[in-house]
Design a protein around this motif. Structure first.
Motif, PDB file in Angstrom:
ATOM      1  N   LEU A 404      24.870  24.244  20.345  1.00  0.00           N
ATOM      2  CA  LEU A 404      24.545  22.835  20.522  1.00  0.00           C
ATOM      3  C   LEU A 404      24.930  22.053  19.271  1.00  0.00           C
ATOM      4  O   LEU A 404      24.607  22.448  18.163  1.00  0.00           O
ATOM      5  CB  LEU A 404      23.058  22.655  20.781  1.00  0.00           C
ATOM      6  N   VAL A 405      25.607  20.939  19.460  1.00  0.00           N
ATOM      7  CA  VAL A 405      25.993  20.108  18.327  1.00  0.00           C
ATOM      8  C   VAL A 405      24.773  19.375  17.773  1.00  0.00           C
ATOM      9  O   VAL A 405      24.586  19.287  16.562  1.00  0.00           O
ATOM     10  CB  VAL A 405      27.097  19.109  18.727  1.00  0.00           C
ATOM     11  N   TYR A 406      23.942  18.863  18.677  1.00  0.00           N
ATOM     12  CA  TYR A 406      22.725  18.153  18.263  1.00  0.00           C
ATOM     13  C   TYR A 406      21.519  18.763  18.976  1.00  0.00           C
ATOM     14  O   TYR A 406      21.492  18.828  20.214  1.00  0.00           O
ATOM     15  CB  TYR A 406      22.820  16.661  18.603  1.00  0.00           C
ATOM     16  N   ASP A 407      20.564  19.206  18.225  1.00  0.00           N
ATOM     17  CA  ASP A 407      19.347  19.780  18.800  1.00  0.00           C
ATOM     18  C   ASP A 407      18.364  18.655  19.102  1.00  0.00           C
ATOM     19  O   ASP A 407      17.379  18.446  18.404  1.00  0.00           O
ATOM     20  CB  ASP A 407      18.731  20.795  17.830  1.00  0.00           C
ATOM     21  N   LYS A 408      18.666  17.921  20.169  1.00  0.00           N
ATOM     22  CA  LYS A 408      17.865  16.769  20.562  1.00  0.00           C
ATOM     23  C   LYS A 408      17.567  16.851  22.063  1.00  0.00           C
ATOM     24  O   LYS A 408      18.276  17.537  22.817  1.00  0.00           O
ATOM     25  CB  LYS A 408      18.621  15.464  20.275  1.00  0.00           C
ATOM     26  N   PRO A 409      16.526  16.147  22.527  1.00  0.00           N
ATOM     27  CA  PRO A 409      16.242  16.131  23.972  1.00  0.00           C
ATOM     28  C   PRO A 409      17.423  15.539  24.738  1.00  0.00           C
ATOM     29  O   PRO A 409      17.946  14.492  24.362  1.00  0.00           O
ATOM     30  CB  PRO A 409      15.004  15.225  24.078  1.00  0.00           C
ATOM     31  N   TYR A 418      32.523  25.205  20.764  1.00  0.00           N
ATOM     32  CA  TYR A 418      32.985  26.523  21.208  1.00  0.00           C
ATOM     33  C   TYR A 418      33.615  27.279  20.055  1.00  0.00           C
ATOM     34  O   TYR A 418      34.435  26.727  19.316  1.00  0.00           O
ATOM     35  CB  TYR A 418      33.984  26.346  22.351  1.00  0.00           C
ATOM     36  N   ASP A 419      33.221  28.531  19.894  1.00  0.00           N
ATOM     37  CA  ASP A 419      33.788  29.380  18.834  1.00  0.00           C
ATOM     38  C   ASP A 419      35.083  30.025  19.327  1.00  0.00           C
ATOM     39  O   ASP A 419      35.133  31.212  19.662  1.00  0.00           O
ATOM     40  CB  ASP A 419      32.785  30.470  18.432  1.00  0.00           C
ATOM     41  N   GLY A 420      36.119  29.235  19.385  1.00  0.00           N
ATOM     42  CA  GLY A 420      37.402  29.738  19.867  1.00  0.00           C
ATOM     43  C   GLY A 420      38.333  28.574  20.108  1.00  0.00           C
ATOM     44  O   GLY A 420      38.072  27.436  19.699  1.00  0.00           O
ATOM     45  N   ASP A 421      39.447  28.839  20.789  1.00  0.00           N
ATOM     46  CA  ASP A 421      40.425  27.806  21.101  1.00  0.00           C
ATOM     47  C   ASP A 421      39.968  27.057  22.341  1.00  0.00           C
ATOM     48  O   ASP A 421      40.039  27.572  23.464  1.00  0.00           O
ATOM     49  CB  ASP A 421      41.801  28.438  21.342  1.00  0.00           C
ATOM     50  N   LEU A 422      39.491  25.832  22.156  1.00  0.00           N
ATOM     51  CA  LEU A 422      38.929  25.074  23.270  1.00  0.00           C
ATOM     52  C   LEU A 422      39.991  24.722  24.310  1.00  0.00           C
ATOM     53  O   LEU A 422      39.716  24.761  25.521  1.00  0.00           O
ATOM     54  CB  LEU A 422      38.263  23.796  22.752  1.00  0.00           C
ATOM     55  N   ASP A 423      41.195  24.403  23.875  1.00  0.00           N
ATOM     56  CA  ASP A 423      42.251  24.052  24.828  1.00  0.00           C
ATOM     57  C   ASP A 423      42.572  25.227  25.742  1.00  0.00           C
ATOM     58  O   ASP A 423      42.777  25.052  26.950  1.00  0.00           O
ATOM     59  CB  ASP A 423      43.512  23.605  24.085  1.00  0.00           C
ATOM     60  N   GLU A 424      42.621  26.433  25.175  1.00  0.00           N
ATOM     61  CA  GLU A 424      42.865  27.622  25.996  1.00  0.00           C
ATOM     62  C   GLU A 424      41.711  27.849  26.969  1.00  0.00           C
ATOM     63  O   GLU A 424      41.918  28.238  28.127  1.00  0.00           O
ATOM     64  CB  GLU A 424      43.054  28.854  25.106  1.00  0.00           C
ATOM     65  N   MET A 440      35.837  16.192  23.531  1.00  0.00           N
ATOM     66  CA  MET A 440      35.604  15.017  22.695  1.00  0.00           C
ATOM     67  C   MET A 440      36.591  14.993  21.531  1.00  0.00           C
ATOM     68  O   MET A 440      37.267  15.989  21.243  1.00  0.00           O
ATOM     69  CB  MET A 440      34.172  15.023  22.182  1.00  0.00           C
ATOM     70  N   SER A 441      36.667  13.859  20.853  1.00  0.00           N
ATOM     71  CA  SER A 441      37.654  13.679  19.791  1.00  0.00           C
ATOM     72  C   SER A 441      37.455  14.638  18.624  1.00  0.00           C
ATOM     73  O   SER A 441      38.412  14.961  17.917  1.00  0.00           O
ATOM     74  CB  SER A 441      37.609  12.234  19.279  1.00  0.00           C
ATOM     75  N   ASP A 442      36.220  15.108  18.426  1.00  0.00           N
ATOM     76  CA  ASP A 442      35.964  16.026  17.302  1.00  0.00           C
ATOM     77  C   ASP A 442      36.112  17.497  17.696  1.00  0.00           C
ATOM     78  O   ASP A 442      35.765  18.385  16.920  1.00  0.00           O
ATOM     79  CB  ASP A 442      34.564  15.776  16.729  1.00  0.00           C
ATOM     80  N   GLY A 443      36.623  17.749  18.908  1.00  0.00           N
ATOM     81  CA  GLY A 443      36.844  19.123  19.344  1.00  0.00           C
ATOM     82  C   GLY A 443      35.657  19.771  20.021  1.00  0.00           C
ATOM     83  O   GLY A 443      35.713  20.958  20.374  1.00  0.00           O
TER      84      GLY A 443
END
Length: 472
Positions: A404-409, A418-424, A440-443
């Motif tokens: 999770l990028v943000y631990d929020k409700p 994702y720990d890997g190649d997101l495009d693949e 998203m723009s930040d991957g």
């Protein structure tokens, strides 16, 4: 243009009007061309030309088209159906986990059937109340439903979509203030909506200032600082749930705005308001957003419907029109256009807006949907979306490949890395019939779940994850 099955160019129109099959004074062979040869002759005499070529005499020959249009030949009904079925088969239907403002909600089958009735499909603006009672009635019901859903006093007859409704709210805030031209916009607003705001602001002399976020939500301390130091702030725009799917806490936002004579504008996903705290409860002055989540199919980006609601004191600054209920001279219930900003028509240079409103067919869609679902149905659909998203998120994080990028409700949409190649990964899932989310723009990956997504679909998504390239 076609005539008797043949394709012709405009400069051959004179030949059509003199075709021997027509006869003297008859039309040009199509119900769409009502003018007779005598009509055309009289019109040409009136404007002082001898033939149709004379109408185009000032157009340089070098840019005039003299060939035939590359139009397909005529087809029978069955051939047309076969053509479009073939074209449609090229679209690959994917299981949709994408959101970002457009969501794959269920559409009850009765709605398209009702919309196709001629009195709805062909109706236009209801200026003549005596012959538009049906249209005025459902707009009135739409307004009533939207005010209840948002907790606001007033709703207009609808807007084109959620992005332009937000831009109109921005201009409405500036118009309601005195000699103010600044609007503060949260960094957590949908990026597409922000682009539309930028475009409107550029051409209306409005200055947009971004409110920085902190841990994925609008930072109240930054907002307070900006309100106290910046002069001429007309309004503040925030989103609920925000672009990352997070449910923000707007406690103190309305007080901060009102103490500085600014309006609070909340953009919300309409369906989510069935269970979330409403803009009215947050103390908002204007509530806007898209009604697509109220059963309207994604249908390649539109048409959708924007909603706009506000407090009663702002009613005369609201663009578009408002339908009201009254009684006729027989003391029977009747519906009329109670209010519309007349300067949109006769004093355009002084108008707050010239957008008018949605054509209302999609407002009818929303009205039928809400009527069928009822309060409990809307809540159940929202609760299913919430439960599905939280189940999916929990299982996805448990794989150790997502975080999770943000631990929020969050509600029914969440942001993961994702720990890997997101495009693949995206390519892998699309080849397996799944649209896994929005990159998203930040991957990072934004994933949405609606009531249409089943546990089996989510479990299948998880089960094939180890087969993705680069996933051990």
């Amino acid at each position: 243009m076609k005539f008797n099955g043949k394709v012709i160019s405009l400069d051959k129109m004179k030949d059509v009007t003199n075709h021997p099959s027509l006869g003297e004074g008859k039309g040009v062979g199509s119900k769409y061309f009502p003018h007779t040869t005598d009509d055309l002759k009289a019109m040409m005499e009136k404007v002082g030309v001898k033939d149709l070529d004379g109408l185009y005499a000032q157009i340089p020959e070098s840019i005039r088209f003299r060939g035939d249009y590359k139009l397909p030949s005529e087809m029978s009904e069955i051939e047309v159906r076969q053509l479009f079925e073939k074209l449609g088969s090229q679209n690959k239907q994917l299981t949709c986990f994408a959101g970002y403002g457009v969501y794959d909600h269920y559409t009850p089958s009765v709605i398209p059937q009702l919309l196709q009735r001629s009195e709805f499909l062909t109706s236009y603006t209801p200026y003549q109340a005596e012959i538009s009672q049906g249209t005025l009635h459902y707009i009135f019901e739409y307004q009533s439903m939207m005010t209840e859903l948002t907790g606001m006093d007033v709703s207009n007859a609808s807007m084109y979509d959620g992005t332009t409704a937000t831009a109109e709210a921005m201009m409405m805030a500036v118009a309601a203030g005195k000699k103010v031209n600044k609007v503060l916009v949260s960094e957590t607003l949908n990026g597409d909506t922000r682009k539309v705001l930028d475009t409107y602001a550029q051409h209306h002399g409005i200055e947009l200032v971004t409110i920085a976020m902190k841990d994925g939500v609008t930072d109240l301390s930054t907002l307070n600082s900006q309100l106290s130091t910046l002069e001429g702030v007309a309004g503040v725009i925030v989103q609920q749930p925000n672009v990352y799917g997070i449910v923000e806490d707007f406690t103190g936002f309305a007080n901060a705005c009102h103490e500085n004579k600014a309006l609070l504008i909340i953009n919300s996903v309409a369906a989510d308001l069935a269970v979330l705290k409403t803009p009215g409860e947050w103390g908002a002055d204007i509530a806007v957003g898209d009604g697509q989540s109220l059963g309207i199919p994604m249908q390649f980006g539109g048409p959708y419907v924007g909603y706009m609601c506000c407090t009663e004191k702002l009613i005369r600054k609201m663009p578009g029109r408002i339908v009201g209920m009254t009684k006729d001279n027989r003391d029977q219930r009747a519906f009329v256009l109670t209010l519309q900003a007349r300067e949109q028509h006769i004093r355009r240079q002084k108008a707050t807006s010239n957008i008018c409103s949605n054509q209302s067919l999609m407002a009818l869609f929303v009205t039928i949907y809400c009527s069928l679902m009822g309060k409990q149905g809307l809540k159940e659909a929202a609760q299913l979306s919430y439960a599905g998203a939280h189940y999916f998120c929990e299982k996805l994080i448990a794989t150790g490949k997502f975080h999770l990028v943000y631990d929020k409700p969050f509600f029914n949409e969440f942001l993961v890395r994702y720990d890997g190649d997101l495009d693949e990964l995206l390519s892998f899932y699309m080849m397996n019939g799944i649209l896994p989310g929005i990159k998203m723009s930040d991957g990072s990956l934004l994933i949405a779940v609606t009531e249409k997504r089943t546990k089996e679909e989510i479990d299948f998504f998880l089960s094939i994850l180890p087969m993705a390239h680069g996933v051990s």
